[in-house]
Design an enzyme around this catalytic site. Sequence first.
Site, PDB file in Angstrom:
ATOM      1  N   LYS A   1      -5.080 -44.354  -7.140  1.00  0.00           N
ATOM      2  CA  LYS A   1      -5.236 -42.920  -7.199  1.00  0.00           C
ATOM      3  C   LYS A   1      -6.673 -42.534  -7.371  1.00  0.00           C
ATOM      4  CE  LYS A   1      -3.289 -39.301 -10.222  1.00  0.00           C
ATOM      5  NZ  LYS A   1      -2.691 -38.894 -11.400  1.00  0.00           N
TER       6      LYS A   1
ATOM      7  N   SER B   1       0.891 -35.240 -11.003  1.00  0.00           N
ATOM      8  CA  SER B   1      -0.316 -35.181 -10.041  1.00  0.00           C
ATOM      9  C   SER B   1      -0.407 -36.320  -9.162  1.00  0.00           C
ATOM     10  CB  SER B   1      -1.444 -35.070 -10.939  1.00  0.00           C
ATOM     11  OG  SER B   1      -1.764 -36.286 -11.907  1.00  0.00           O
TER      12      SER B   1
ATOM     13  N   SER C   1       2.889 -37.277 -15.036  1.00  0.00           N
ATOM     14  CA  SER C   1       2.009 -37.442 -13.706  1.00  0.00           C
ATOM     15  C   SER C   1       2.372 -38.671 -13.031  1.00  0.00           C
ATOM     16  CB  SER C   1       0.583 -37.324 -13.890  1.00  0.00           C
ATOM     17  OG  SER C   1       0.354 -35.868 -13.673  1.00  0.00           O
TER      18      SER C   1
END
Lengths: 488, 493
Positions: B78, B158, B182
Amino acid sequence: MNTPAKHKLIAGATGDWEVVIGLEIHAQVTSKSKLFSGASTEFGGEPNTHVSLVDAAMPGMLPVINEECVKQAIRTGLALKAQINHRSVFDRKNYFYPDLPQGYQISQFKHPIVGEGEVLVDLSPTEQIKVGIERLHLEQDAGKSLHDLGANDSHVDLNRSGVALMEIVSKPDMRCADEAKAYVSKLRTILRYAGTCDGNMEQGSLRADVNVSVRKPGDPLGTRCEIKNVNSIRFIGQAIEVEARRQIGILEDGGKIDQETRLYDPAKSETRSMRSKEEAHDYRYFPDPDLLPLEFDGAYVDELAKGLPELPDEKKARFIAQYGLTPYDAGVLVLERAFGDYFEEAAKGRDSKLVANWVINELFGRLNKEGKGIEDSPVSAAQIGGIVDLISANTISGKIAKDLFEIVWSEGGDPAQIVEARGMKQVTDTGAIEAAVDDIIAKNPDKVEQAKAKPTMLGWFVGQVMKATGGKANPQAVNDLLKSKLGI
Amino acid sequence: MTDLTRLTLAQARDGLKAKRFTSVELTQAHVDAVAKARSLNAYIVETPEKALDMAKASDAKLAKGEGGALEGLPLGIKDLYCTEGVQTTAASHILEGFVPQYESTVTTNLWRDGAVMLGKLNLDEFAMGSSNETSYFGPVVSPWRRKNSDAKIVPGGSSGGSSAAVAAHLCLGATATDTGGSIRQPAAFTGTVGIKPTYGRCSRWGIVAFASSLDQAGPIARTVRDAAIMLRSMAGHDLKDTTSVDAPVPDYEQAVGASVKGKVIGIPREYRLDGMSAEIAALWDQGVAWLKAAGAEIREISLPHTKHALPAYYIVAPAEASSNLARYDGIRYGLRKTGKDIVDLYEKTRAEGFGKEVRRRIMIGTYVLSAGYYDAYYLRAQKIRTLIKRDFDLAYASGVDAILTPATPSPAFAQGEKGSADPVEMYLNDVFTVTVNMAGLPGLVVPAGMSSDGLPLGLQLIGRPFEEETLFSLGEAIEQAAPKIVLPEPWWG
C-alpha cells in the site's frame, strides 16, 4: 506574597506604582541528543547537520522520548524543591511556521512533569525573597529561520529543531527589575549546579518571556503584557523598566492596557507590539497520540535525588557554619559550583576567612578584570593556599603577598619557592630591623621631637623603615620597636 | 505450467520450497499480470525490475535451502508505507514525486523474511475514504462486477488498491492499513481476507500517519492462512514506535485449522441496525449457524455505546489527521506552490496539494480542536471512546472469546454512487468497523457469501486484545463452511 517596599515602587504623576512580574524561562536541557530523536544537540554545527528524519518531520516518522531529558527535568524539579508528577502527558501545540517542521510543537500543557516549587533569591546580604514556581514542563525547541542569506528567499536551519527545553514558569512574585534579575541569576545558578542547563544566554540556552503589569499598591492585578524572548539578564531588567513606564504612562493618561505580546528592542530602548490578544494563535492543544503518558515511580525519583549535588542554598548555610564566613562571602562563593569547590580546596587546613578574602577579592577581582572564568584561572587553589600559608606564617606581609599573587598569576610556580628565590621574605630578624630603626631615628632628630608630641607621626617612621628594608620588614615588629624607642 | 498467479500465498511458498518453480517465474507471472491489469488502476507505481532482482536473490537462497518465511513471494505494498528509493505518495498530489530515504518497519520485516515487492498500491488519499475514489491517481476499479452490468464497482477503501490487487491475482498478498475499517471493508467488498491486528501489534514507523491512535497495519490476502502467514512477518515490537507492544509474535499459521469447539461467540444486538438489508441479516445468521456447527457456543451480548462510535470516530480521526497532516506545508519536500508570503505559500500549496475529502477532514479536525469547541467535541469523543472500549471489556470479561458481526452494511457499490452529495453516506460504510479501532481490538474479515447482484459479502470477527489466533481459527471455520467465492474470469485484459 512579598510586600512592596517603597524603593521598589515607581513614582508616577498620580502616585506610586507597583510592578508585578512573572517569568517564563526557557532553559535548554543539557543532553547529548534531542528530546525525541537521536540527533546531536551540539551548538554551532553547519546548518542542517544535526537533523534526523524525525526532526525534519518526514512522513511516517515517530517521536521516541529521550530518557536523559526526562531525568534532567526531574533533577531540575528536585533542585527547585518542586512537586514531581509521576504521570505527565505530552501534548501537541499546533501552529504553522517554516522552522516548525511537524506543524506542531510537542510540549506539555495540562499535565506537566513538575508542579509547584520555590526559589530563594538573595537581593542583598540582608534581604531575601521567595519566588514561587508554578510549573516546569518539557517541550521541543523550534529551528531557526534565516532571512538574510538571499535577496528574495528565507532559509531554515533545523539544528535546534527538537532540542529539549524546560519551560520554567514562575508565579507573579517579583516586584521590580532587580528582583527579576536576581531571580534569573539564582535560577541559572541552580540549573548549573544540577547540571541540567548550561545557562549560556549568549548561545540561547536560557531565554525569558517576561510578564509585566502595574497597579497601585493594594489594588488587584493589572492587565499584563508578555515580552517575548529576552536573552540577557541586563535586557530583562531594562525591558521591565521600559514596559512598566509605558504601562504607567498609558494608565495615567486615562488609557487602558491591552493584553498583548510585545518585543523588547534594546537599541531603541522600547517594547513594541508583536500581536494582540485577538491575534493570538489558537494552538489547538491535544494529547500527542504518538506518545504514551510519561510515567515513573517514586523510586526512580529517589535515585535521581541521590545523585544531585549539594545545592547553593545548602552550601551557603554550610559555609557560614563550617568556615565562619559572612553571609556575603558565603553567598559569593556559592554563585557557581566551581567557586565553592575552589574555595574548599584552598581552605583545607587553613584560615578559611583569610582564604575567602583572597579568593573573593584578589582572585575573583582579577578574573573579572580579565573576563576569565574560574576554570581558566592561572592561579590554582593550591597556589592561593600557598600564598595564604606564607601570610599566616608571617613569612610575607600582605603587601608582598599581592606582589607574589601577581607573579604567580603571570608566571606560575610554587609561591614558597618564589618567595625564597626572589628574597621576598619578611625580615623578622629584630637585629636588622633595629639597625634600620636606629639609623632613621639618628638621622631625623626633628621628627623624633615632633613624634613625641604627635604620636600619629609614627606612620612616617614606619614608612621610612619599610623603604629602607625594601618592604620586607615585619610591620608589627617595626611598629613595636619604633614605639619603644620613641617612647610613645 | 499452471498460471502461478492462481496459487495462494501458502501454495506458492510450498511450491518454491519444493522447487516446483522459481521465485523469478512466480514473480514474472505477477509482473505480467500487473502490466495487463492497468485498467484496474490498482498500482500507482510498478517496480518490476526491483521485483525480479529480489526474486533472483530469493532463488539463490532457496536453492541453498535457506530463506525466510516469505522467501520469494511477490507482494503489493500500500502506498502509505514508506519504501526506500521508491516513490511514496499516500495517493496525494502533495507527496507526488516524494522518494523516502528510509523503509517502514513493517516492509523492512517483510523484506527480512524474503518477500518480493511488486510495486506500490493505490489507496484513498491519505487513507481517507471508503471507496478508493479520493486518490489523486484516480479510482481503483474492483475486479468484481455486478451480474449483467459493466458498471465500475469500487474495491472499498482506503486499501482499495490492496484489495483489488489481491482479488485480481496481481499479487499473492498485500499490505494495507486500517484506521476505521480500511483493511476490513475493502476485503469484504472484494471477497478477500483482511485482518486489522490489535493496536500496537505492528509498528507504525514509516507509515504515513492518518490518525495515530487508530492507525494499524495489517495484511489483505486470499485466504485466512495467507493472512496469518503475512501478519506473522509484519508484526513485532519496534523501539521506534513507542505505541508498539513488546509481546512475542505467535506463529499465527498454527491457529489456522485449530478447533473452535467451545469458543464463545458474542452476537451484539446493537449491530442489528434499523433497516439492515435482509441479505446482510441472513449472511450474519448464516455465520452464526456455521460457527455453531463447528462447535462454538453462541451468546447474545450488548455493546450499548455502539451507536455513538461512528460520530465519535469522525471527531477523533479528523482531529488527529488535522495535526498529522500539518507537516505537508511545501517547505521541505513534496509539492510547493510559491506565494507572495509564507501564509500564501501554505494556502496555495495545501489547497492544490490536498484533495477535497482530505481538506474536509482537516477542516473538521481543526474545528473540533479549536478553543471553545474542544470540550464539546474532542473531549466528549474521547469519553465515548473509553465507554466503547469498556463495552468490549465487559463482554470479554463475561467469557466471550470473539464477536461476530457483518463487515459492511451493504455490498460494494459503483463508482460515483455514494457520498457525492452527502459525505456521511460514505462514512456510514464504517459503521461496523470503527468500534474496533476505537477500542484498539483485532478484527478479521472473511468472505462468507454473495449478494443478490453477484458481489461478495464478508463477516467480521472481533477478538480480545492480542488474541489474533482465535480470529484466525474462527475465520478459517467460516472460510471452510462458506461457499467458495469464485472471481469472474478476468475481463480487464
